[in-house]
Design an enzyme around this catalytic site. Structure first.
Site, PDB file in Angstrom:
ATOM      1  CE  LYS A 174       5.489   8.235   0.530  1.00 30.83           C
ATOM      2  NZ  LYS A 174       5.552   9.481   0.820  1.00 30.83           N
ATOM      3  CB  ALA A 224      -0.900   0.098   1.303  1.00 31.38           C
ATOM      4  CE1 TYR A 225       5.361   5.264   3.207  1.00 29.60           C
ATOM      5  CE2 TYR A 225       7.391   3.939   1.965  1.00 29.60           C
ATOM      6  CZ  TYR A 225       6.692   5.232   2.573  1.00 29.60           C
ATOM      7  OH  TYR A 225       7.797   6.106   2.830  1.00 29.60           O
ATOM      8  CB  ALA A 226       5.334   0.545  -2.673  1.00 33.81           C
TER       9      ALA A 226
END
Length: 266
Positions: free
Chosen positions: A173, A168-170
């Site tokens: 970003k 999710a973070y990647a």
């Protein structure tokens, strides 16, 4: 006179955080210190009002600048465009201009394998990071056009290298990187500089992680070639100051990777 005396800088995710040695302990707050030292008036947003109040008190006392703070959380259950537009309209009402927008805010549930990610966890990362960046860029655009200003967005090596447990973070970003590229293309004619930084920095959160989970830290945090993790103010914050200054306006569309304070331009 500092480089940004009389100018206005918006930094999202900039509540006060400090390391055990008393130094700035988050990228947002370290960057705020770097700009305050150059005379900039600051607009700081975040989710923790106490941390924002602490940031305002310290920055105004140390650097004789004016700081506006807003508890402004972009999430799946809010009228996010209104939240952001309120921040921007009050900024203009107070300072009359916006010269730099720094999109630093990001929340996520790291360490969760992709197949186990819930929609709520995915939404947390996408809304707090990608949507927040989109709304702030859109709302600030007309004012940045007037000042020939700069946008600095934060991406991450998690997206560049596909870190385990950070789907999710990647995704958030990498979405921010793509959005920034488009903005650099579309807004270059307006004199607006748009760049991306992918930092690796020593933060209070990482310091706490190392103390609480030393084995996990050793497995997941790898020392960069420079031999140290970046300082949030001296490395990350100062780079933000430099690439949004008049001398660096040619860098539109760059992705800058900071590993231990070493700036690499691919």
């Amino acid at each position: 006179m500092g480089l940004f005396t009389g100018k206005t800088v918006i930094i999202t995710g900039a509540g006060r955080a400090v390391l055990s040695d008393g130094k700035s302990g988050s990228i947002g707050y370290g960057t705020a210190n770097a700009f305050a030292k150059e005379g900039a008036n600051l607009v700081l947003t975040g989710r923790n009002l106490k941390k924002l109040e602490d940031a305002k008190e310290e920055l105004e006392r140390l650097y004789n600048v004016k700081v506006l703070i807003f508890s402004a959380d972009v999430n799946s259950g809010s009228d996010n465009e209104k939240v952001v537009n309120d921040v921007v309209s009050k900024t203009i009402e107070t300072f009359g201009r916006i010269d730099v927008l720094i999109n630093n805010a990001q929340a996520s549930a790291s360490g969760v394998p992709l197949a186990e990610n819930t929609t709520e966890q995915f939404d947390l990362a996408i809304y707090s990071g990608l949507y927040a960046t989109f709304y702030y860029m859109k709302a600030c655009y007309p004012y940045l056009k007037e000042t020939k200003g700069s946008v600095i967005n934060f991406a991450s090596g998690a997206g560049l290298f596909g870190n385990f447990g950070q789907a999710a973070y990647a995704s958030a970003k990498e979405g921010i990187r793509g959005l920034s590229r488009v903005a650099a293309t579309e807004w270059g004619k307006d004199g607006i500089n748009v760049n991306v930084i992918c930092p690796l920095a020593w933060t209070a959160q990482l310091e706490q992680f190392k103390k609480a989970y030393p084995e996990a830290y050793e497995k997941n945090v790898h020392m960069p070639p420079a031999g140290y993790l970046g300082d949030v103010e001296k490395d990350i914050g100062r780079v933000c100051v430099q690439i949004s200054s008049e001398d660096f306006k040619y860098m539109n569309g760059e992705t800058i990777t900071l590993e231990g304070g070493l700036g690499l331009r691919p």
